[in-house]
Scaffold this motif. Structure first.
Motif, PDB file in Angstrom:
ATOM      1  N   LEU A  64     -18.154 -62.478  -4.028  1.00  0.00           N
ATOM      2  CA  LEU A  64     -17.780 -61.143  -4.637  1.00  0.00           C
ATOM      3  C   LEU A  64     -16.496 -60.473  -4.379  1.00  0.00           C
ATOM      4  O   LEU A  64     -15.584 -60.263  -4.953  1.00  0.00           O
ATOM      5  CB  LEU A  64     -18.952 -60.162  -4.795  1.00  0.00           C
ATOM      6  N   LEU A  65     -16.346 -60.264  -2.574  1.00  0.00           N
ATOM      7  CA  LEU A  65     -15.467 -59.835  -2.106  1.00  0.00           C
ATOM      8  C   LEU A  65     -14.118 -60.453  -2.406  1.00  0.00           C
ATOM      9  O   LEU A  65     -13.108 -59.907  -2.681  1.00  0.00           O
ATOM     10  CB  LEU A  65     -15.621 -59.630  -0.515  1.00  0.00           C
ATOM     11  N   VAL A  66     -14.288 -61.840  -2.392  1.00  0.00           N
ATOM     12  CA  VAL A  66     -12.990 -62.489  -2.529  1.00  0.00           C
ATOM     13  C   VAL A  66     -12.632 -62.424  -4.125  1.00  0.00           C
ATOM     14  O   VAL A  66     -11.546 -62.201  -4.305  1.00  0.00           O
ATOM     15  CB  VAL A  66     -13.231 -64.164  -2.439  1.00  0.00           C
ATOM     16  N   LEU A  67     -13.409 -62.522  -5.098  1.00  0.00           N
ATOM     17  CA  LEU A  67     -12.916 -62.303  -6.431  1.00  0.00           C
ATOM     18  C   LEU A  67     -12.453 -61.119  -6.704  1.00  0.00           C
ATOM     19  O   LEU A  67     -11.775 -60.699  -7.612  1.00  0.00           O
ATOM     20  CB  LEU A  67     -14.298 -62.478  -7.085  1.00  0.00           C
ATOM     21  N   VAL A  68     -13.015 -59.978  -6.158  1.00  0.00           N
ATOM     22  CA  VAL A  68     -12.443 -58.419  -6.225  1.00  0.00           C
ATOM     23  C   VAL A  68     -11.235 -58.449  -5.836  1.00  0.00           C
ATOM     24  O   VAL A  68     -10.342 -57.721  -6.276  1.00  0.00           O
ATOM     25  CB  VAL A  68     -13.643 -57.584  -5.750  1.00  0.00           C
ATOM     26  N   SER A  69     -11.065 -59.034  -4.530  1.00  0.00           N
ATOM     27  CA  SER A  69      -9.677 -59.021  -3.847  1.00  0.00           C
ATOM     28  C   SER A  69      -8.778 -59.807  -4.327  1.00  0.00           C
ATOM     29  O   SER A  69      -7.421 -59.606  -3.835  1.00  0.00           O
ATOM     30  CB  SER A  69      -9.969 -59.253  -2.280  1.00  0.00           C
ATOM     31  N   THR A  70      -8.848 -60.750  -5.049  1.00  0.00           N
ATOM     32  CA  THR A  70      -7.751 -61.669  -5.568  1.00  0.00           C
ATOM     33  C   THR A  70      -6.898 -61.037  -6.641  1.00  0.00           C
ATOM     34  O   THR A  70      -7.048 -60.030  -7.295  1.00  0.00           O
ATOM     35  CB  THR A  70      -8.409 -62.700  -6.362  1.00  0.00           C
TER      36      THR A  70
END
Length: 162
Positions: free
Chosen positions: A120-126
């Protein structure tokens, strides 16, 4: 019917072993894709090693930059190795199958939480202005392994209610 019921705990333990094995293997595979100097992919092991040092761009970078992130990320291999050791102990008769499997399922919970939170962190930060491009297959393997280990509890529950 009796033969099927006798095999069910073995299948559940086998599923837990495969699940934790996948989680451990996925930890050393690439988790995120982006621009990290000369590298374009970082594994869970890389993220644990670099936590608090390099990656500071975006929400994921801010979270991974916390010193506690190193410990949180290391929960994945530590829980997987401990679960595999417990399940191996059932083969040599040190622990009961039921106890080892129950603890292995409980150890899959932090693995799933860490992996899903990381995804979730990676998806939000892309995005266009982020160093992170997308999640990679290692993170998905860890999630699949944790799901398989957690799902193995349903096989045991079915066995107990039969």
């Amino acid at each position: 019917m009796q033969l099927t019921q006798a095999r069910l705990p073995r299948v559940a333990i086998g599923a837990a072993v495969v699940g934790h094995g996948l989680a451990l293997a996925g930890f050393i595979q690439p988790w995120i894709v982006g621009q990290f100097g000369v590298r374009d992919r970082l594994s869970g092991l890389d993220l644990a090693r670099l936590a608090g040092e390099l990656l500071t761009d975006g929400l994921a970078g801010e979270i991974f930059a916390l010193q506690i992130s190193r410990l949180v990320l290391l929960l994945v291999p530590l829980a997987a190795v401990n679960a595999l050791a417990l399940l191996a102990a059932t083969r040599i008769g040190v622990l009961s199958h039921h106890t080892a499997h129950r603890v292995a399922v409980l150890l899959a919970i932090p693995i799933a939480l860490v992996a899903v939170a990381s995804l979730l962190l990676v998806l939000v930060s892309t995005g266009d202005d982020s160093v992170l491009n997308r999640p990679d297959f290692g993170l998905v393997i860890v999630i699949a392994g944790a799901a398989l280990a957690l799902g193995s509890a349903a096989l045991t529950r079915n066995h107990l209610t039969s």
